[in-house]
Scaffold this motif. Structure first.
Motif, PDB file in Angstrom:
ATOM      1  N   VAL A 177      88.524  76.377  66.310  1.00 11.17           N
ATOM      2  CA  VAL A 177      87.452  76.461  67.294  1.00 11.17           C
ATOM      3  C   VAL A 177      87.181  77.948  67.475  1.00 11.17           C
ATOM      4  CG1 VAL A 177      86.731  75.982  69.665  1.00 11.17           C
ATOM      5  CG2 VAL A 177      88.187  74.335  68.431  1.00 11.17           C
ATOM      6  N   GLN A 216      93.965  73.996  54.114  1.00 12.71           N
ATOM      7  CA  GLN A 216      93.060  73.240  54.961  1.00 12.71           C
ATOM      8  C   GLN A 216      93.176  73.837  56.351  1.00 12.71           C
ATOM      9  OE1 GLN A 216      93.411  69.022  54.741  1.00 12.71           O
ATOM     10  NE2 GLN A 216      92.452  69.003  52.727  1.00 12.71           N
ATOM     11  N   HIS A 239      82.848  76.755  69.351  1.00 12.06           N
ATOM     12  CA  HIS A 239      82.231  75.967  68.280  1.00 12.06           C
ATOM     13  C   HIS A 239      83.321  75.440  67.351  1.00 12.06           C
ATOM     14  CE1 HIS A 239      79.476  74.719  65.139  1.00 12.06           C
ATOM     15  NE2 HIS A 239      80.135  75.464  64.282  1.00 12.06           N
ATOM     16  N   ASN A 240      83.422  74.107  67.222  1.00 12.53           N
ATOM     17  CA  ASN A 240      84.433  73.506  66.359  1.00 12.53           C
ATOM     18  C   ASN A 240      84.016  73.622  64.892  1.00 12.53           C
ATOM     19  OD1 ASN A 240      86.892  71.997  65.908  1.00 12.53           O
ATOM     20  ND2 ASN A 240      85.551  70.335  65.265  1.00 12.53           N
ATOM     21  N   VAL A 241      84.857  74.244  64.100  1.00 14.42           N
ATOM     22  CA  VAL A 241      84.665  74.306  62.649  1.00 14.42           C
ATOM     23  C   VAL A 241      85.593  73.231  62.084  1.00 14.42           C
ATOM     24  CG1 VAL A 241      84.816  75.727  60.583  1.00 14.42           C
ATOM     25  CG2 VAL A 241      84.177  76.780  62.773  1.00 14.42           C
ATOM     26  N   PRO A 242      85.027  72.122  61.567  1.00 12.04           N
ATOM     27  CA  PRO A 242      85.865  70.999  61.156  1.00 12.04           C
ATOM     28  C   PRO A 242      86.824  71.369  60.024  1.00 12.04           C
ATOM     29  CG  PRO A 242      83.591  70.667  60.462  1.00 12.04           C
ATOM     30  CD  PRO A 242      83.623  71.916  61.295  1.00 12.04           C
ATOM     31  N   LEU A 243      87.812  70.512  59.847  1.00 12.50           N
ATOM     32  CA  LEU A 243      88.800  70.704  58.799  1.00 12.50           C
ATOM     33  C   LEU A 243      88.096  70.937  57.470  1.00 12.50           C
ATOM     34  CD1 LEU A 243      91.899  70.651  58.398  1.00 12.50           C
ATOM     35  CD2 LEU A 243      91.652  68.258  57.723  1.00 12.50           C
ATOM     36  N   SER A 244      88.366  72.090  56.874  1.00  9.45           N
ATOM     37  CA  SER A 244      87.727  72.493  55.618  1.00  9.45           C
ATOM     38  C   SER A 244      88.757  73.223  54.766  1.00  9.45           C
ATOM     39  CB  SER A 244      86.552  73.444  55.885  1.00  9.45           C
ATOM     40  OG  SER A 244      85.599  72.841  56.720  1.00  9.45           O
ATOM     41  N   GLU A 284      91.361  74.075  60.378  1.00 10.79           N
ATOM     42  CA  GLU A 284      90.429  73.653  61.424  1.00 10.79           C
ATOM     43  C   GLU A 284      90.569  74.640  62.567  1.00 10.79           C
ATOM     44  OE1 GLU A 284      89.147  69.767  64.101  1.00 10.79           O
ATOM     45  OE2 GLU A 284      90.974  69.691  62.890  1.00 10.79           O
TER      46      GLU A 284
END
Length: 134
Positions: A99, A95, A103-108, A97
Motif C-alpha cells: 500500500v 511477489q 493506494h493498494n498495489v495488488p500482488l504482482s 503487495e
C-alpha cells in the motif's frame, strides 16, 4: 576479482549468509520494524522504485515508519548471488503487495537487484532497484 558462489565452501557459505540477510531485511520491512531494517541499510543506501523514484535510506525508512509505504507481502523466489571482494550483487524475482500513500498495489511480480557491501562485520545493502514484471 569475481568468485562464483559455488566454487568452495567459503563462498557458498557467504552466499547463503547474503540470502538470509536479504530475507531478514524483507521480514523487517514487511513488519515495519524500522529500527531493525536500518541495520541492513547502509547510510548512503538508495532505492530506485519500479516507477523510477529515487529514495535515500532516511526517505525510504521514514515512509515505512509513517505508514506511507506498507508492505503486505514480499516473497522472494531463489536468490542468485555474485560475490566480489567486500561486495556482492543479488538478484531475484519476488511477489510483492504494498500500500503506497493509501493506494493498494495488488500482488504482482518484480525483479529485484541489490548491491551489498561488507561493513562492520556484516552485509549492508547500498543500492536497490525493483522492476515490475508485466
Amino acid at each position: 576479482m569475481t568468485q562464483a558462489a559455488t566454487d568452495t565452501a567459503g563462498p557458498m557459505h557467504e552466499a547463503n549468509v547474503l540470502r538470509e540477510t536479504e530475507r531478514a531485511r524483507l521480514r523487517a520491512l514487511v513488519s515495519a520494524d524500522v529500527a531493525l531494517a536500518r541495520q541492513f541499510h547502509a547510510p548512503d543506501f538508495q532505492l530506485i522504485t519500479p516507477i523510477g523514484v529515487s529514495l535515500s535510506r532516511d526517505e525510504y525508512l521514514g515512509a515505512i515508519a509513517a505508514g506511507r509505504i506498507k508492505y503486505l507481502a514480499w516473497e522472494p523466489a531463489d536468490i542468485a548471488v555474485r560475490l566480489y571482494e567486500g561486495s556482492a550483487v543479488i538478484r531475484y524475482r519476488a511477489q510483492l503487495e504494498v500500500v503506497f500513500d493509501g493506494h493498494n498495489v495488488p500482488l504482482s511480480e518484480y525483479w529485484h537487484t541489490d548491491a551489498f557491501e561488507y561493513h562492520d562485520d556484516r552485509w549492508m545493502v547500498v543500492w536497490s532497484q525493483a522492476t515490475s514484471i508485466r
